[in-house]
Design a protein around this motif. Structure first.
Motif, short mmCIF file in Angstrom:
data_model
loop_
_atom_site.label_atom_id
_atom_site.label_comp_id
_atom_site.label_asym_id
_atom_site.label_seq_id
_atom_site.Cartn_x
_atom_site.Cartn_y
_atom_site.Cartn_z
N ASN A 35 0.80 -1.24 0.00
CA ASN A 35 0.00 0.00 0.00
C ASN A 35 0.82 1.28 0.00
N SER A 36 2.03 1.23 -0.52
CA SER A 36 2.82 2.45 -0.68
C SER A 36 3.53 2.36 -2.03
N PRO A 37 3.76 3.50 -2.67
CA PRO A 37 4.37 3.47 -4.00
C PRO A 37 5.76 2.82 -3.99
N GLN A 38 5.97 1.93 -4.93
CA GLN A 38 7.27 1.28 -5.14
C GLN A 38 7.72 1.63 -6.55
N THR A 39 9.01 1.55 -6.81
CA THR A 39 9.53 1.88 -8.13
C THR A 39 10.36 0.73 -8.68
N ALA A 40 10.15 0.43 -9.95
CA ALA A 40 10.97 -0.55 -10.67
C ALA A 40 11.52 0.14 -11.91
N CYS A 41 12.77 -0.17 -12.25
CA CYS A 41 13.42 0.44 -13.43
C CYS A 41 14.05 -0.65 -14.29
#
Length: 143
Positions: A35-41
């Motif tokens: 429930n919190s923003p995660q980032t993938a690159c």
């Protein structure tokens, strides 16, 4: 630039040199928070052919697509934000990576842990107990 994109948690990065020309990097946190923003690159360098890219988060029989793109640029970099569902009894999820072209067939599947995040609200007042009808002080100069 990476410090702005990635959280301060330990980060899993896969760097695989398939040949002397093709290289890719997939960056995802090893611990993703629910429930919190995660980032993938994802980054490719020196592509010699178009690729069909897919990155999927698998958890509890649910598949969430993070990337699904057709990559035609020689040098490619992109990031996406995603949310993770709360972990139930098993906090283990998987990230599946796939990049396919005419002569390229890359696949990886790695585990990530889900950490449940619980929202907590903390309210501090100017005194420990109020009587019915009393007004509280909620900020400077307010009564």
């Amino acid at each position: 630039m990476w410090s702005r994109i990635l959280p301060s948690v330990v980060t899993l990065s896969w760097i695989v040199a398939v040949s002397s020309e093709l290289q890719y990097v997939l960056l995802v946190p090893t611990v993703v928070r629910s429930n919190s923003p995660q980032t993938a690159c994802v980054q490719f360098q020196s592509l010699s052919e178009p690729l069909s890219l897919s990155v999927v988060l698998e958890y509890s029989n649910i598949q969430t697509t993070l990337f699904e793109e057709f990559v035609t640029k020689n040098d490619y970099f992109t990031c996406c934000d995603f949310k993770v569902p709360p972990a139930t009894s098993d906090p283990l999820a998987f990230i599946s990576f796939s990049a396919k072209g005419n002569t390229v067939n890359l696949t990886e599947r790695r585990s990530v842990a889900i950490e449940n995040v619980y929202n907590t609200l903390f309210i501090q007042t100017d005194k420990p107990i109020y009587k019915p009808g009393q007004k509280g002080c909620w900020g400077a100069g307010v009564s």
